[in-house]
Write a protein that holds these residues in place. Structure first.
Motif, PDB file in Angstrom:
ATOM      1  N   GLY A 226      61.052  42.254  43.228  1.00  0.00           N
ATOM      2  CA  GLY A 226      60.999  43.909  43.318  1.00  0.00           C
ATOM      3  C   GLY A 226      59.074  44.437  42.887  1.00  0.00           C
ATOM      4  N   ALA A 227      58.133  43.356  42.901  1.00  0.00           N
ATOM      5  CA  ALA A 227      56.564  44.001  42.528  1.00  0.00           C
ATOM      6  C   ALA A 227      56.612  43.892  43.310  1.00  0.00           C
ATOM      7  CB  ALA A 227      56.393  42.630  41.495  1.00  0.00           C
ATOM      8  N   ARG A 228      55.127  45.129  43.914  1.00  0.00           N
ATOM      9  CA  ARG A 228      55.047  45.855  44.475  1.00  0.00           C
ATOM     10  C   ARG A 228      53.037  45.286  44.877  1.00  0.00           C
ATOM     11  NH1 ARG A 228      58.592  43.575  46.288  1.00  0.00           N
ATOM     12  NH2 ARG A 228      60.094  44.457  48.167  1.00  0.00           N
ATOM     13  N   GLN A 229      52.656  44.559  43.556  1.00  0.00           N
ATOM     14  CA  GLN A 229      51.883  44.513  43.619  1.00  0.00           C
ATOM     15  C   GLN A 229      50.738  43.380  43.009  1.00  0.00           C
ATOM     16  OE1 GLN A 229      48.510  47.724  42.590  1.00  0.00           O
ATOM     17  NE2 GLN A 229      48.417  46.087  40.666  1.00  0.00           N
ATOM     18  N   VAL A 230      50.344  42.161  43.598  1.00  0.00           N
ATOM     19  CA  VAL A 230      49.846  41.612  42.732  1.00  0.00           C
ATOM     20  C   VAL A 230      48.628  41.629  42.687  1.00  0.00           C
ATOM     21  CG1 VAL A 230      49.641  38.728  43.125  1.00  0.00           C
ATOM     22  CG2 VAL A 230      52.124  40.003  43.857  1.00  0.00           C
ATOM     23  N   GLU A 231      47.953  41.130  41.504  1.00  0.00           N
ATOM     24  CA  GLU A 231      46.380  40.802  40.905  1.00  0.00           C
ATOM     25  C   GLU A 231      46.129  39.520  40.760  1.00  0.00           C
ATOM     26  OE1 GLU A 231      46.498  44.009  38.236  1.00  0.00           O
ATOM     27  OE2 GLU A 231      46.027  42.901  37.281  1.00  0.00           O
ATOM     28  N   CYS A 232      45.387  38.771  41.601  1.00  0.00           N
ATOM     29  CA  CYS A 232      44.541  37.687  42.098  1.00  0.00           C
ATOM     30  C   CYS A 232      43.324  37.962  42.321  1.00  0.00           C
ATOM     31  CB  CYS A 232      45.255  37.109  42.961  1.00  0.00           C
ATOM     32  SG  CYS A 232      45.432  38.619  44.545  1.00  0.00           S
ATOM     33  N   THR A 233      42.710  36.342  42.475  1.00  0.00           N
ATOM     34  CA  THR A 233      41.478  35.886  42.473  1.00  0.00           C
ATOM     35  C   THR A 233      40.523  34.864  43.587  1.00  0.00           C
ATOM     36  OG1 THR A 233      41.354  34.589  41.036  1.00  0.00           O
ATOM     37  CG2 THR A 233      41.078  36.320  40.579  1.00  0.00           C
ATOM     38  N   VAL A 234      39.952  35.182  44.176  1.00  0.00           N
ATOM     39  CA  VAL A 234      39.213  34.147  45.130  1.00  0.00           C
ATOM     40  C   VAL A 234      39.171  32.941  44.142  1.00  0.00           C
ATOM     41  CG1 VAL A 234      37.791  34.091  46.876  1.00  0.00           C
ATOM     42  CG2 VAL A 234      38.370  36.262  46.128  1.00  0.00           C
ATOM     43  N   ASN A 235      39.735  31.975  45.485  1.00  0.00           N
ATOM     44  CA  ASN A 235      40.152  30.770  44.724  1.00  0.00           C
ATOM     45  C   ASN A 235      40.648  30.367  43.450  1.00  0.00           C
ATOM     46  OD1 ASN A 235      38.363  29.722  46.641  1.00  0.00           O
ATOM     47  ND2 ASN A 235      35.963  29.692  45.417  1.00  0.00           N
ATOM     48  N   GLY A 236      41.297  31.689  43.392  1.00  0.00           N
ATOM     49  CA  GLY A 236      42.058  31.531  41.579  1.00  0.00           C
ATOM     50  C   GLY A 236      41.494  31.229  40.646  1.00  0.00           C
ATOM     51  N   LEU A 237      40.195  31.776  40.895  1.00  0.00           N
ATOM     52  CA  LEU A 237      39.370  31.938  39.552  1.00  0.00           C
ATOM     53  C   LEU A 237      39.610  32.350  38.931  1.00  0.00           C
ATOM     54  CD1 LEU A 237      36.117  31.114  39.622  1.00  0.00           C
ATOM     55  CD2 LEU A 237      35.574  33.167  39.862  1.00  0.00           C
ATOM     56  N   GLY A 238      39.356  32.666  37.159  1.00  0.00           N
ATOM     57  CA  GLY A 238      39.338  33.315  35.977  1.00  0.00           C
ATOM     58  C   GLY A 238      39.600  32.758  34.990  1.00  0.00           C
ATOM     59  N   GLU A 239      40.291  33.022  33.836  1.00  0.00           N
ATOM     60  CA  GLU A 239      40.282  32.832  32.623  1.00  0.00           C
ATOM     61  C   GLU A 239      41.000  31.839  32.281  1.00  0.00           C
ATOM     62  OE1 GLU A 239      39.040  35.124  29.807  1.00  0.00           O
ATOM     63  OE2 GLU A 239      39.589  33.635  28.707  1.00  0.00           O
ATOM     64  N   ARG A 240      40.432  30.502  32.030  1.00  0.00           N
ATOM     65  CA  ARG A 240      40.608  29.120  31.599  1.00  0.00           C
ATOM     66  C   ARG A 240      41.256  28.658  32.302  1.00  0.00           C
ATOM     67  NH1 ARG A 240      43.759  32.721  28.368  1.00  0.00           N
ATOM     68  NH2 ARG A 240      45.921  32.138  29.906  1.00  0.00           N
ATOM     69  N   ALA A 241      42.366  28.120  33.151  1.00  0.00           N
ATOM     70  CA  ALA A 241      43.182  27.352  34.579  1.00  0.00           C
ATOM     71  C   ALA A 241      42.898  28.389  35.666  1.00  0.00           C
ATOM     72  CB  ALA A 241      44.744  27.009  34.191  1.00  0.00           C
ATOM     73  N   GLY A 242      42.851  30.099  35.188  1.00  0.00           N
ATOM     74  CA  GLY A 242      42.528  30.494  36.003  1.00  0.00           C
ATOM     75  C   GLY A 242      43.595  31.496  36.497  1.00  0.00           C
ATOM     76  N   ASN A 243      43.613  33.019  37.492  1.00  0.00           N
ATOM     77  CA  ASN A 243      44.698  33.404  38.105  1.00  0.00           C
ATOM     78  C   ASN A 243      45.365  33.237  39.379  1.00  0.00           C
ATOM     79  OD1 ASN A 243      42.961  34.971  35.848  1.00  0.00           O
ATOM     80  ND2 ASN A 243      43.962  36.523  36.774  1.00  0.00           N
TER      81      ASN A 243
END
Ligand code: KIV
Ligand code: ZN
Length: 517
Positions: A226-243
């Motif tokens: 039922g979630a209708r928004q996904v937060e994400c990053t290009v190439n999975g970049l992000g804090e520690r192991a990424g988003n």
């Protein structure tokens, strides 16, 4: 964003410029962030989280600049549950046509006790106060319980209900430490939908980290719940192991509508371009076997696979390279190619350059074509990455002669053009790279510290261009410089000079201008 009518439309919220930038060494300057934001908008991302305005002047200015430029997507800024954070965020977002304030506070027992040192009642009150305060500046307010996936359920439901009552229009559930499993995370979303009485008044969002490699799986499980928004990053970049990686979310939904009947507004043909832009700017290279955007993602090596592919591409390919913007170009570039063909080729590759950068790139292409028989698309992309912003640089690479080999001392004679004047210096060092960097240090004295020196071959073959990334830290800022050349040492000098140019002056100027505007 036509999301309201279609109940299966998933909002793509990109946080490359905020959470992605928290990735070690992935800091970007304002111009780079604007370039990424403009591309994200063009590709159809719904919400761009542009930064955390209270964190630094640079963050404030990038959110402000992106708010001025981006007109189609919602521009979002992050703020802790403090009035001054929210005020600063609202100021930065002021010029945006469509703005969102994203405010958060930790809600897990562990975080409340040790990180915040606050009682749950005070945290609950801070949720109400922060969301109400944010609503004074925008009708679009997102609230996140940090460490949501490890938060005690009764307390989570109570905070979510109060946030919605206070005016939050999106409730984002983060798996901050990447601890959840898909069935558990889907269960959490279901639990909120069943237990929070006003949940229908908000969109449920998820924000998953990849510590166990489950960020994308958790996000997709949440969408099914039922979630209708996904937060994400290009190439999975992000804090520690990424988003969660945006390209994986978008392509999973596009490729498996039978199991995942949800859509996004993202034009997947921009994926490769976005991936290359982000990797080029941050210096965080994409692993070759990375899904969707890795160099091997569409390469078929094994004979039996190649045989199958020749008979029918569907045998081993579940999506086409074209669907992610990996075009097989018809234009072969060589030393006889002129400006017109070069411009056409860049268009095919999705590279847009201003006049100065185009001239520089063309000049570099001609130089390369004299040295290298086959010019691959990757070579041109490396040249283009190098040429962007070159015209405005204070320091320009002119020439390098190196003496190296098994018996030292290794020596580098380097000529740089600094503010329009050429000077030369001969330095020795512990190896030719060290000697080259020592010569730069004499010609342009600076305090910056080298944090990363990375070389990779742009293509195969012994005449391949080397692409070098140099990461420097100076005055509390971290910048990445890039250089490409068939000579690894020339590429190294170019990369170091490019990083120094970023550190030198320009950013301060932009900060001042934007803050006094
Ligand atoms: O990982 C996290 O919890 C976050 C929040 C600020 C949403 O990035
Ligand atoms: Zn995060």
């Amino acid at each position: 964003m036509s999301t309201s009518t279609d109940k299966n439309r998933v909002i793509i919220f990109d946080t490359t410029l905020r959470d992605g930038e928290q990735s070690p060494g992935a800091s970007m300057n304002i111009d780079e962030k604007v370039r990424i934001a403009e591309l994200l908008e063009r590709m159809g991302v719904d919400v761009i989280e542009a930064g955390f305005p209270i964190a630094s002047n640079g963050d404030f200015v990038s959110v402000n600049e992106i708010s001025k430029r981006v007109k189609g997507a919602i521009v979002c800024g992050l703020a802790r549950a403090h009035k001054r954070d929210i005020d600063r965020c609202a100021d930065a977002l002021e010029p945006a046509s469509r703005k969102r304030i994203h405010t958060f506070i930790s809600t897990s027992a562990l975080h409340m006790k040790y990180k915040l040192q606050m009682e749950p009642e005070d945290v609950h009150q801070a949720v109400i106060d922060s969301v109400s305060h944010a609503r004074r500046f925008s009708d679009d307010v997102e609230w996140s319980p940090e460490d949501g996936s490890r938060t005690e359920h009764d307390f989570l439901c109570r905070c979510v209900e109060s946030a919605i009552d206070a005016g939050a229009t999106t409730i984002n559930i983060p798996d901050t430490v990447g601890y959840a499993t898909p069935d558990e995370f889907a269960g959490l979303i279901e639990m909120l939908r069943n237990r929070v009485p006003n949940i229908d008044k908000a969109i449920i969002s998820v924000h998953c980290h990849n510590d166990l490699g489950l960020a994308v799986a958790n996000s997709l499980a949440a969408v099914c719940a039922g979630a209708r928004q996904v937060e994400c990053t290009v190439n999975g970049l992000g804090e520690r192991a990424g988003n969660a990686a945006m390209e994986e979310i978008v392509m999973a939904l596009r490729t498996r509508p039978d199991r995942l009947p949800y859509t996004t507004g993202v034009n997947s043909e921009y994926i490769t371009k976005a991936s290359r832009l982000v990797a080029g700017i941050t210096g965080v290279v994409v692993q070759p076997n990375k899904a969707i955007v890795g160099a091997n993602a569409f390469a078929h090596e094994a004979g039996i696979h190649q045989d199958g592919m020749l008979k029918h591409s569907g045998t081993y390919e579940i999506m086409t390279p074209e669907s992610v913007g990996l075009v097989k170009s018809t234009l072969v570039m060589g030393k006889h190619s002129g400006r017109h063909a070069f411009r056409k080729k860049l268009e095919e590759l999705g590279c847009e350059l201003g006049d100065n950068a185009f001239q520089e790139a063309f000049h570099r292409f001609k130089e390369l074509a004299d040295k290298k028989k086959e010019i691959f698309d990757e070579d041109l992309i490396a040249i283009v990455d190098d040429a962007v912003g070159h015209g405005e640089n204070r320091i320009k690479f002119v020439s390098l002669h190196v003496v190296c080999g098994s018996t030292g001392p290794q020596q580098a004679e380097l000529t740089l053009d600094i503010d329009g004047e050429q000077s030369t210096h001969k330095a020795t060092g512990n190896g030719p790279v060290d000697a080259t960097f020592n010569a730069i240090g004499v010609l342009f004295p600076h305090q910056a510290r080298l944090q990363l020196y990375q070389v990779h071959a742009v293509t195969g073959g012994t005449d391949a261009q080397a692409e070098v990334t140099v990461r420097l830290e100076g005055n509390g800022r971290i910048v990445n410089g890039h250089g490409a050349d068939t000579d690894t040492l020339v590429a190294s000098a170019r990369a170091y000079v490019s990083a120094l140019n970023k550190l030198a002056a320009k950013r301060e100027k932009t900060v001042q201008t934007a803050l006094s505007a």
